[in-house]
Design a protein around this motif. Structure first.
Motif, PDB file in Angstrom:
ATOM      1  N   GLU A  34      -0.607  -1.254  12.753  1.00 51.12           N
ATOM      2  CA  GLU A  34       0.017   0.053  12.559  1.00 51.12           C
ATOM      3  C   GLU A  34      -0.111   0.901  13.824  1.00 51.12           C
ATOM      4  O   GLU A  34      -1.078   0.804  14.571  1.00 51.12           O
ATOM      5  CB  GLU A  34      -0.665   0.812  11.414  1.00 51.12           C
ATOM      6  CG  GLU A  34      -0.415   0.256  10.041  1.00 51.12           C
ATOM      7  CD  GLU A  34      -1.027   1.136   8.956  1.00 51.12           C
ATOM      8  OE1 GLU A  34      -1.301   2.314   9.251  1.00 51.12           O
ATOM      9  OE2 GLU A  34      -1.226   0.651   7.843  1.00 51.12           O
ATOM     10  N   LYS A  35       0.888   1.757  14.032  1.00 54.94           N
ATOM     11  CA  LYS A  35       0.797   2.771  15.070  1.00 54.94           C
ATOM     12  C   LYS A  35      -0.050   3.909  14.518  1.00 54.94           C
ATOM     13  O   LYS A  35       0.164   4.362  13.392  1.00 54.94           O
ATOM     14  CB  LYS A  35       2.184   3.292  15.455  1.00 54.94           C
ATOM     15  CG  LYS A  35       3.136   2.219  15.975  1.00 54.94           C
ATOM     16  CD  LYS A  35       2.678   1.656  17.309  1.00 54.94           C
ATOM     17  CE  LYS A  35       3.703   0.655  17.839  1.00 54.94           C
ATOM     18  NZ  LYS A  35       3.269   0.064  19.128  1.00 54.94           N
ATOM     19  N   ASN A  72       8.112   0.746  12.410  1.00 57.01           N
ATOM     20  CA  ASN A  72       7.381   0.082  13.488  1.00 57.01           C
ATOM     21  C   ASN A  72       5.875   0.148  13.302  1.00 57.01           C
ATOM     22  O   ASN A  72       5.120  -0.287  14.163  1.00 57.01           O
ATOM     23  CB  ASN A  72       7.739   0.709  14.844  1.00 57.01           C
ATOM     24  CG  ASN A  72       9.192   0.449  15.213  1.00 57.01           C
ATOM     25  OD1 ASN A  72       9.745  -0.587  14.881  1.00 57.01           O
ATOM     26  ND2 ASN A  72       9.796   1.407  15.898  1.00 57.01           N
ATOM     27  N   ILE A  73       5.431   0.754  12.198  1.00 59.42           N
ATOM     28  CA  ILE A  73       3.998   0.907  11.970  1.00 59.42           C
ATOM     29  C   ILE A  73       3.331  -0.445  11.734  1.00 59.42           C
ATOM     30  O   ILE A  73       2.226  -0.697  12.190  1.00 59.42           O
ATOM     31  CB  ILE A  73       3.737   1.855  10.790  1.00 59.42           C
ATOM     32  CG1 ILE A  73       4.156   3.276  11.188  1.00 59.42           C
ATOM     33  CG2 ILE A  73       2.286   1.841  10.363  1.00 59.42           C
ATOM     34  CD1 ILE A  73       4.003   4.281  10.099  1.00 59.42           C
ATOM     35  N   ILE A  74       4.003  -1.322  11.026  1.00 64.75           N
ATOM     36  CA  ILE A  74       3.451  -2.654  10.789  1.00 64.75           C
ATOM     37  C   ILE A  74       4.424  -3.705  11.297  1.00 64.75           C
ATOM     38  O   ILE A  74       5.648  -3.518  11.294  1.00 64.75           O
ATOM     39  CB  ILE A  74       3.156  -2.897   9.294  1.00 64.75           C
ATOM     40  CG1 ILE A  74       4.429  -2.770   8.449  1.00 64.75           C
ATOM     41  CG2 ILE A  74       2.108  -1.942   8.790  1.00 64.75           C
ATOM     42  CD1 ILE A  74       4.230  -3.202   7.025  1.00 64.75           C
ATOM     43  N   SER A 113       0.840  -1.198   0.000  1.00 63.43           N
ATOM     44  CA  SER A 113       0.000   0.000   0.000  1.00 63.43           C
ATOM     45  C   SER A 113       0.875   1.246   0.000  1.00 63.43           C
ATOM     46  O   SER A 113       1.725   1.417   0.877  1.00 63.43           O
ATOM     47  CB  SER A 113      -0.917   0.008   1.221  1.00 63.43           C
ATOM     48  OG  SER A 113      -1.472   1.286   1.421  1.00 63.43           O
ATOM     49  N   LEU A 114       0.648   2.125  -0.974  1.00 62.24           N
ATOM     50  CA  LEU A 114       1.413   3.365  -1.037  1.00 62.24           C
ATOM     51  C   LEU A 114       1.106   4.252   0.170  1.00 62.24           C
ATOM     52  O   LEU A 114       1.990   4.941   0.680  1.00 62.24           O
ATOM     53  CB  LEU A 114       1.078   4.106  -2.333  1.00 62.24           C
ATOM     54  CG  LEU A 114       2.266   4.796  -3.029  1.00 62.24           C
ATOM     55  CD1 LEU A 114       3.259   3.776  -3.507  1.00 62.24           C
ATOM     56  CD2 LEU A 114       1.778   5.633  -4.195  1.00 62.24           C
ATOM     57  N   LYS A 115      -0.146   4.226   0.624  1.00 65.13           N
ATOM     58  CA  LYS A 115      -0.540   5.034   1.778  1.00 65.13           C
ATOM     59  C   LYS A 115       0.215   4.598   3.034  1.00 65.13           C
ATOM     60  O   LYS A 115       0.690   5.424   3.811  1.00 65.13           O
ATOM     61  CB  LYS A 115      -2.048   4.926   1.990  1.00 65.13           C
ATOM     62  CG  LYS A 115      -2.591   5.776   3.116  1.00 65.13           C
ATOM     63  CD  LYS A 115      -2.542   7.250   2.817  1.00 65.13           C
ATOM     64  CE  LYS A 115      -3.492   7.652   1.745  1.00 65.13           C
ATOM     65  NZ  LYS A 115      -3.526   9.115   1.508  1.00 65.13           N
ATOM     66  N   THR A 116       0.331   3.280   3.234  1.00 66.52           N
ATOM     67  CA  THR A 116       1.060   2.772   4.397  1.00 66.52           C
ATOM     68  C   THR A 116       2.536   3.139   4.316  1.00 66.52           C
ATOM     69  O   THR A 116       3.146   3.585   5.299  1.00 66.52           O
ATOM     70  CB  THR A 116       0.912   1.242   4.484  1.00 66.52           C
ATOM     71  OG1 THR A 116      -0.473   0.917   4.652  1.00 66.52           O
ATOM     72  CG2 THR A 116       1.706   0.678   5.657  1.00 66.52           C
TER      73      THR A 116
END
Length: 389
Positions: free
Chosen positions: A275-276, A201-203, A187-190
């Motif tokens: 995700e954070k 650390n988001i995912i 995902s480009l947004k992620t």
């Protein structure tokens, strides 16, 4: 949280509202949904908090403001409108797994999370920085090779393994694993969110091994050039009939984060994507609530204390002369027997009024519901309704 002073394009001083969560509530037909446009326009124009609340509370004619401001917000995709109902869920609002046309299940962001991410990116771009923008960094790595139909090899840094990016667009990065598997995408947004927050650390787990090495390559470019600061902008989500939804079910762990003093600082880990997640300070939540709805009694106390309530009342000045007497007598009767929250709103008597039609097909059914089981009061209300002008 102290109000921030910001400047618009003309360098005029504007005060950012401390109040971010505003509830417009009242009986049916008092203009709750209609007034949110004026409310947002006044916020956008930098009016102070007292002026905004005093103006909206008066509930006067809402058509005498510059509608181009609101239309510009819509054009820039800074506003989303959603109506809560009993089936509305966390998966619709925040994130959840959705079936795809090909039969697969895919994790997709909900409307609130998408808007929050857009607001956070704008917030990042609005501060002084020396960092290259995400899209520029991504294009430096991918654009030329993809346009020349060449794959971009990304090393996974484990056992000499890698994957190849073979295409991308404004939403998705398509890649092929070393074994030829093309069933997953990024995902480009992620990736953009990871880039601006400067962390991987988001995912966790899942596709993290494929996001992280690409992120490392992007972060190497992040400080290569200075970019011009963007204008800080407000984002708005309007939630109609908020009390009809199950608040705990829809907001989940984010109910704490919507508080004004938690914005930008407090974060949670989302249960599906891991995700954070934070809620930015440049996001406003505007909600409407029907005070006659029976579900108001069960509205979550957590929601009550996190919103500033702005009561909308019927305004007889907006009622045509032909209906003023009827309007007054009906509302006096309703107030004496049911309470002021059940009064008729002025919108029933506006916009090309055909009084006999309104009485028969709009007001009469409402009175029947109001006085269900009380034939005496219902007949008294009908007697008032049949007054001849």
């Amino acid at each position: 949280m102290k109000p921030r002073i910001i400047k618009d394009k003309e360098e005029n001083m504007k005060i950012e509202l401390k109040t971010k969560n505003i509830m417009l509530y009242g009986a049916p037909g008092v203009g709750k949904t209609h007034n949110y446009k004026r409310l947002i326009t006044m916020i956008e124009n930098g009016s102070d908090e007292k002026t905004i609340f005093d103006t909206i509370s008066k509930n006067e004619n809402t058509d005498n403001f510059d509608s181009s401001v609101f239309k510009n917000i819509e054009k820039e995709n800074r506003l989303e409108f959603v109506t809560f109902h009993q089936s509305y869920s966390y998966e619709d609002f925040i994130e959840g797994f959705r079936p795809q046309d090909n039969g697969n299940i895919k994790l997709e962001d909900g409307i609130f999370k998408i808007l929050c991410d857009d607001a956070k990116i704008n917030l990042f771009k609005s501060v002084d920085n020396k960092e290259i923008l995400f899209n520029d960094a991504l294009n430096l790595i991918l654009k030329e090779k993809i346009e020349n139909q060449e794959n971009v090899k990304i090393d996974l840094k484990r056992n000499n393994s890698f994957y190849n990016i073979y295409d991308y667009n404004d939403k998705t990065i398509y890649f092929e694993k070393q074994n030829g598997d093309k069933s997953h995408t990024l995902s480009l947004k992620t990736l953009e969110k990871m880039y601006y927050e400067g962390t991987n650390n988001i995912i966790n787990g899942g596709l993290a091994p494929y996001y992280n090495p690409l992120l490392e390559e992007l972060l190497k470019l992040k400080n290569k050039s200075k970019v011009e600061k963007s204008e800080l902008k407000n984002f708005y989500i309007v939630i109609d009939e908020i009390n009809r939804g199950n608040i705990s079910k829809i907001f989940g762990e984010l109910i704490t984060l919507i508080e004004e003093d938690k914005r930008d600082d407090y974060e949670v880990t989302l249960p599906y994507s891991k995700e954070k997640f934070k809620i930015p300070s440049n996001l406003y939540i505007i909600a409407t609530m029907n005070s006659t709805d029976k579900s108001i009694a069960t509205i979550d106390i957590a929601l009550r204390r996190r919103f500033t309530f702005l009561k909308m009342e019927p305004n007889i000045d907006l009622v045509p002369d032909i209906a003023k007497e009827l309007f007054s007598k009906l509302n006096e009767f309703i107030t004496n027997n049911l309470g002021e929250d059940y009064q008729l709103g002025h919108s029933y008597f506006m916009q090309g009024l055909d009084l006999e039609f309104v009485k028969e097909y709009k007001i009469k059914p409402l009175l029947e519901e109001y006085f269900y089981g009380d034939d005496k009061k219902y007949k008294e209300a009908l007697y008032i309704l049949n007054i001849k002008e």
